[in-house]
Design an enzyme around this catalytic site. Sequence first.
Site, PDB file in Angstrom:
ATOM      1  N   ASP A   1      -5.476  26.220  11.169  1.00 64.11           N
ATOM      2  CA  ASP A   1      -4.643  26.625  10.047  1.00 64.11           C
ATOM      3  C   ASP A   1      -3.174  26.772  10.451  1.00 64.11           C
ATOM      4  O   ASP A   1      -2.267  26.274   9.778  1.00 64.11           O
ATOM      5  CB  ASP A   1      -5.184  27.945   9.481  1.00 64.11           C
ATOM      6  CG  ASP A   1      -4.434  28.463   8.273  1.00 64.11           C
ATOM      7  OD1 ASP A   1      -3.204  28.665   8.364  1.00 64.11           O
ATOM      8  OD2 ASP A   1      -5.072  28.705   7.242  1.00 64.11           O
TER       9      ASP A   1
ATOM     10  N   LEU B   1      -5.108  28.693   4.264  1.00 62.73           N
ATOM     11  CA  LEU B   1      -5.683  27.346   4.238  1.00 62.73           C
ATOM     12  C   LEU B   1      -7.121  27.384   4.720  1.00 62.73           C
ATOM     13  O   LEU B   1      -8.003  26.718   4.153  1.00 62.73           O
ATOM     14  CB  LEU B   1      -4.848  26.393   5.096  1.00 62.73           C
ATOM     15  CG  LEU B   1      -3.352  26.354   4.794  1.00 62.73           C
ATOM     16  CD1 LEU B   1      -2.660  25.375   5.724  1.00 62.73           C
ATOM     17  CD2 LEU B   1      -3.095  26.008   3.335  1.00 62.73           C
ATOM     18  N   ASP B   2      -7.370  28.148   5.761  1.00 63.22           N
ATOM     19  CA  ASP B   2      -8.732  28.316   6.270  1.00 63.22           C
ATOM     20  C   ASP B   2      -9.625  28.999   5.240  1.00 63.22           C
ATOM     21  O   ASP B   2     -10.689  28.493   4.880  1.00 63.22           O
ATOM     22  CB  ASP B   2      -8.707  29.160   7.550  1.00 63.22           C
ATOM     23  CG  ASP B   2      -8.756  28.317   8.813  1.00 63.22           C
ATOM     24  OD1 ASP B   2      -9.308  27.206   8.769  1.00 63.22           O
ATOM     25  OD2 ASP B   2      -8.243  28.778   9.845  1.00 63.22           O
ATOM     26  N   HIS B   3      -9.209  30.179   4.797  1.00 67.30           N
ATOM     27  CA  HIS B   3     -10.050  30.938   3.881  1.00 67.30           C
ATOM     28  C   HIS B   3     -10.229  30.200   2.558  1.00 67.30           C
ATOM     29  O   HIS B   3     -11.346  30.107   2.029  1.00 67.30           O
ATOM     30  CB  HIS B   3      -9.454  32.327   3.651  1.00 67.30           C
ATOM     31  CG  HIS B   3      -9.622  33.254   4.802  1.00 67.30           C
ATOM     32  ND1 HIS B   3     -10.758  34.003   4.998  1.00 67.30           N
ATOM     33  CD2 HIS B   3      -8.800  33.549   5.840  1.00 67.30           C
ATOM     34  CE1 HIS B   3     -10.630  34.730   6.094  1.00 67.30           C
ATOM     35  NE2 HIS B   3      -9.449  34.472   6.636  1.00 67.30           N
TER      36      HIS B   3
END
Length: 470
Positions: free
Chosen positions: A333, A360-362
């Site tokens: 991310d 972005l990850d979550h």
Amino acid sequence: MTDIKFAWSELGGDPALLAHVSTVVREGALPSRLPVRQLASACVGVCALAAAELGARRAGLPKPPQVRVDDGAVAAAFVSERQTLVDDRAPVLFAPLSRFWRTADGWVRTHANYPHHRERLLCALGLPADADGVDSLPAAVEAVLAGRGAQDVEDAVQAAGGLAVAVRTPRQWAAHEQAAAIAGRPLVERGRLDGARARAFAPVDGGPLLPAAGVRVLDLTRVLAGPVATRTLALLGADVLRVDAPGLPELPDQHADTGFGKRSALLDLAADRRAFEDLLATADVVVTGYRPGALDRFGLSPEALAERRPGVVVAQVSAWGAYGPWGDRRGFDSLVQAATGIAAVEGSAEQPGALPAQALDHGSGYLLAAGVLRALTDRSADGGSRLVRLALARTAAWLTEDARTGAPGGPEHDVRRTGDGGVDLSPWLARADSPLGRLRYALPPVRFDGGPTDWARPPGRWGADPARWL
């Protein structure tokens, strides 16, 4: 726009179901220049709606239960890695060499949390991997990078198998070939691999409504998007078995954060091939989070998995996408934020910045879970092995494309606003005992009437479970 309506359409959902979603908007949640709060709410909202849709079908309900998205719960979940404490010890989020560095002509962002990535970074910079003195090593790296160009550093570290990207402005990223490749892709790529008949699941009834009850999920992921997706599927009742290679231990704090509801086993995919094939033979979902192509040599491409396990749902998430000149690159991310212009937007004239969460990850994690749930719903109607694929860089493009006007919801989306100051996250934090110690953690934000409000089990020790289904 970074709203639930767009995200739900990208998942192939029935737009009429959006009437079942209501949101509590808390203006102070996840403050940033980009519409992070809106993106986070949309990602969690579509995941909860996909769960409610599947749950209604399996329970024989005439319509999905009501979904409620609270920005406070979403904000807590999007920084769950910061909120997870083991025996009140603060988590270690980034290693000393994972940060922004000034170069001769700009900035680079490196990622060296894992030992092998640290070694490759140092090798690329001409520094000994076993350099003594943690305090002095960052100074040595800083001195080397100050004399080199950002693009030169990116190329050299990439060639060595390490992780570093030049910090780009949005305009510089827009001119990049990878950005052009991403621009032509949907937010959530969905496909049908064959017309195989899928395993039917028993109806669900009694207790909390668990849409994924009985679903077997092989979790072949690493930090952070993939584990967030499988953690969510575990919340919804799936039997999630995380499988790691014995020689690649997960970072302890990352495991504590994303291990809720799952079991953790160790398998060498080459030496323990038979054991893996036994798991695959009755798996319903396979989720991978490694760089594109990295697992193909083990027969784990979507097509190969569908051939050996007809009816399977294959879900994949990567940093840059499985296409374009960066299609085979590693990434995280923080690196995607740096490359795509987000760090420049969130920073200042003096130095780059970052989003208030690894959004972005979550966000990609909840979208991936939503894609799996929608695939299971669609598969129950007409069968077929399914593919769901996301890329952090494509999520980044969604976040940045509508920075001026992003807003959640629409006329059919019930929105209630509260406050405009900072958000106290304590109402969405809980404590529990676990094999790892006494935990404080963020409660799951995916909520719908009659559904689960917490995981059935806390994380156990990494690799301590047998490699078999419950």
